[in-house]
Motif scaffolding. Structure first.
Motif, PDB file in Angstrom:
ATOM      1  N   TYR A   1       0.817  -1.206   0.000  1.00 14.05           N
ATOM      2  CA  TYR A   1       0.000   0.000   0.000  1.00 14.05           C
ATOM      3  C   TYR A   1       0.851   1.256   0.000  1.00 14.05           C
ATOM      4  CZ  TYR A   1      -4.011  -2.908   0.203  1.00 14.05           C
ATOM      5  OH  TYR A   1      -4.968  -3.827  -0.138  1.00 14.05           O
ATOM      6  N   LEU A   2       2.052   1.190   0.550  1.00 12.74           N
ATOM      7  CA  LEU A   2       2.965   2.338   0.452  1.00 12.74           C
ATOM      8  C   LEU A   2       3.452   2.493  -0.985  1.00 12.74           C
ATOM      9  CD1 LEU A   2       5.017   1.948   3.750  1.00 12.74           C
ATOM     10  CD2 LEU A   2       3.020   3.398   3.305  1.00 12.74           C
ATOM     11  N   ALA A   3       3.689   1.366  -1.654  1.00 13.78           N
ATOM     12  CA  ALA A   3       4.084   1.422  -3.063  1.00 13.78           C
ATOM     13  C   ALA A   3       2.952   2.007  -3.910  1.00 13.78           C
ATOM     14  CB  ALA A   3       4.467   0.030  -3.561  1.00 13.78           C
ATOM     15  N   PHE A   4       1.709   1.594  -3.609  1.00 10.74           N
ATOM     16  CA  PHE A   4       0.571   2.150  -4.346  1.00 10.74           C
ATOM     17  C   PHE A   4       0.414   3.646  -4.061  1.00 10.74           C
ATOM     18  CE2 PHE A   4      -1.564  -2.265  -4.252  1.00 10.74           C
ATOM     19  CZ  PHE A   4      -0.971  -2.606  -5.459  1.00 10.74           C
ATOM     20  N   ALA A   5       0.619   4.054  -2.821  1.00 14.45           N
ATOM     21  CA  ALA A   5       0.521   5.472  -2.483  1.00 14.45           C
ATOM     22  C   ALA A   5       1.541   6.275  -3.282  1.00 14.45           C
ATOM     23  CB  ALA A   5       0.710   5.682  -0.990  1.00 14.45           C
ATOM     24  N   ALA A   6       2.739   5.736  -3.411  1.00 11.12           N
ATOM     25  CA  ALA A   6       3.764   6.423  -4.198  1.00 11.12           C
ATOM     26  C   ALA A   6       3.409   6.410  -5.681  1.00 11.12           C
ATOM     27  CB  ALA A   6       5.126   5.766  -3.973  1.00 11.12           C
ATOM     28  N   HIS A   7       3.003   5.261  -6.188  1.00  3.40           N
ATOM     29  CA  HIS A   7       2.692   5.124  -7.615  1.00  3.40           C
ATOM     30  C   HIS A   7       1.525   6.016  -8.037  1.00  3.40           C
ATOM     31  CE1 HIS A   7       2.208   3.356 -11.564  1.00  3.40           C
ATOM     32  NE2 HIS A   7       0.928   3.174 -11.281  1.00  3.40           N
ATOM     33  N   PHE A   8       0.467   5.992  -7.239  1.00  3.70           N
ATOM     34  CA  PHE A   8      -0.724   6.776  -7.577  1.00  3.70           C
ATOM     35  C   PHE A   8      -0.667   8.202  -7.030  1.00  3.70           C
ATOM     36  CE2 PHE A   8      -2.503   2.377  -7.798  1.00  3.70           C
ATOM     37  CZ  PHE A   8      -2.805   2.393  -9.155  1.00  3.70           C
ATOM     38  N   ARG A   9       0.482   8.556  -6.439  1.00  2.79           N
ATOM     39  CA  ARG A   9       0.696   9.898  -5.883  1.00  2.79           C
ATOM     40  C   ARG A   9      -0.415  10.285  -4.903  1.00  2.79           C
ATOM     41  NH1 ARG A   9       2.648  10.370 -11.294  1.00  2.79           N
ATOM     42  NH2 ARG A   9       4.859  10.860 -11.284  1.00  2.79           N
ATOM     43  N   SER A  10      -0.690   9.373  -3.987  1.00  7.87           N
ATOM     44  CA  SER A  10      -1.737   9.575  -2.980  1.00  7.87           C
ATOM     45  C   SER A  10      -1.125  10.187  -1.723  1.00  7.87           C
ATOM     46  CB  SER A  10      -2.410   8.240  -2.642  1.00  7.87           C
ATOM     47  OG  SER A  10      -2.944   7.638  -3.791  1.00  7.87           O
ATOM     48  N   ALA A  11      -0.801  11.460  -1.784  1.00  2.96           N
ATOM     49  CA  ALA A  11      -0.124  12.130  -0.663  1.00  2.96           C
ATOM     50  C   ALA A  11      -0.935  12.061   0.628  1.00  2.96           C
ATOM     51  CB  ALA A  11       0.161  13.582  -1.034  1.00  2.96           C
ATOM     52  N   MET A  12      -2.250  12.198   0.536  1.00  5.73           N
ATOM     53  CA  MET A  12      -3.099  12.147   1.734  1.00  5.73           C
ATOM     54  C   MET A  12      -3.108  10.764   2.384  1.00  5.73           C
ATOM     55  SD  MET A  12      -6.604  14.314   1.188  1.00  5.73           S
ATOM     56  CE  MET A  12      -7.435  13.323   2.427  1.00  5.73           C
ATOM     57  N   ALA A  13      -2.840   9.739   1.613  1.00  7.31           N
ATOM     58  CA  ALA A  13      -2.960   8.364   2.111  1.00  7.31           C
ATOM     59  C   ALA A  13      -1.754   7.920   2.937  1.00  7.31           C
ATOM     60  CB  ALA A  13      -3.160   7.403   0.943  1.00  7.31           C
ATOM     61  N   TRP A  14      -0.648   8.623   2.854  1.00  7.39           N
ATOM     62  CA  TRP A  14       0.579   8.154   3.508  1.00  7.39           C
ATOM     63  C   TRP A  14       0.421   7.924   5.003  1.00  7.39           C
ATOM     64  CZ3 TRP A  14       4.913   6.075   1.732  1.00  7.39           C
ATOM     65  CH2 TRP A  14       5.165   6.200   0.373  1.00  7.39           C
ATOM     66  N   ARG A  15      -0.248   8.809   5.690  1.00  8.73           N
ATOM     67  CA  ARG A  15      -0.367   8.687   7.145  1.00  8.73           C
ATOM     68  C   ARG A  15      -1.115   7.414   7.534  1.00  8.73           C
ATOM     69  NH1 ARG A  15      -2.332  13.562  10.594  1.00  8.73           N
ATOM     70  NH2 ARG A  15      -0.334  13.493  11.633  1.00  8.73           N
ATOM     71  N   LEU A  16      -2.291   7.203   6.969  1.00  7.55           N
ATOM     72  CA  LEU A  16      -3.094   6.030   7.301  1.00  7.55           C
ATOM     73  C   LEU A  16      -2.425   4.748   6.824  1.00  7.55           C
ATOM     74  CD1 LEU A  16      -5.643   4.863   8.545  1.00  7.55           C
ATOM     75  CD2 LEU A  16      -6.820   5.298   6.375  1.00  7.55           C
ATOM     76  N   GLU A  17      -1.893   4.760   5.613  1.00  4.58           N
ATOM     77  CA  GLU A  17      -1.244   3.558   5.075  1.00  4.58           C
ATOM     78  C   GLU A  17       0.008   3.207   5.880  1.00  4.58           C
ATOM     79  OE1 GLU A  17      -2.946   1.838   3.187  1.00  4.58           O
ATOM     80  OE2 GLU A  17      -4.107   3.122   1.867  1.00  4.58           O
TER      81      GLU A  17
END
Length: 159
Positions: free
Chosen positions: A56-72
């Motif tokens: 999920y951290l890889a997906f956050a980076a790939h999809f540029r999900s900056a908001m998701a980093w904290r929860l993931e």
């Protein structure tokens, strides 16, 4: 269901990914049982739980999900702790895989608009049907680990 997908098409994709998840779990179990002793197999599945959570951290980076980093990141830390405990206690791995399956499915359901409990971007995006694949894999693994817990405990006591 996401934009641009017919209901039938989506159902077919979900069924295929669930079957592929079950086949992948079967293959994983077959290979690990063949090449690893009981103790090493337990440790392998503990490490594997952490690795699949880190996707999920890889997906956050790939999809540029900056908001998701904290929860993931918090979820990865939680699964790391469960995996660490699972290296010694098989029941922790059963719980970990039983928790990881719904975590996978939650991402899918939020992305498809079936659940709106999270703000947009709070969870990272995942590839289509990834959550169904992983939930099937994780559920199979939880059952397998539950079945193997006695052999793993015996191997731990023998060393």
């Amino acid at each position: 269901m996401g934009p641009g997908y017919s209901t039938l098409g989506f159902v077919v994709i979900v069924v295929l990914y669930v079957v592929i998840g079950l086949l992948a779990a079967t293959g994983c179990v077959t290979v690990s049982r063949r090449f690893l002793g009981p103790r090493a197999e337990q440790v392998f599945y503990a490490v594997f739980l952490v690795v699949i959570a880190a996707f999920y951290l890889a997906f956050a980076a790939h999809f540029r999900s900056a908001m998701a980093w904290r929860l993931e990141s918090a979820a990865v830390v939680a699964f790391f702790a469960i995996g660490l405990a699972g290296a010694r206690l098989p029941v922790a791995l059963v719980v970990g895989y039983l928790l990881h399956g719904p975590w996978d499915l939650l991402h899918e359901l939020v992305q498809q608009g079936a659940i709106s409990a999270f703000e947009p971007g709070q969870l990272t995006a995942v590839p289509l049907a990834y959550g169904f694949f992983c939930a099937a894999f994780d559920l199979f693994m939880a059952g397998y680990i539950y079945q193997r817990r006695g052999a793993w405990a015996a191997a731990s006591h023998a060393t």
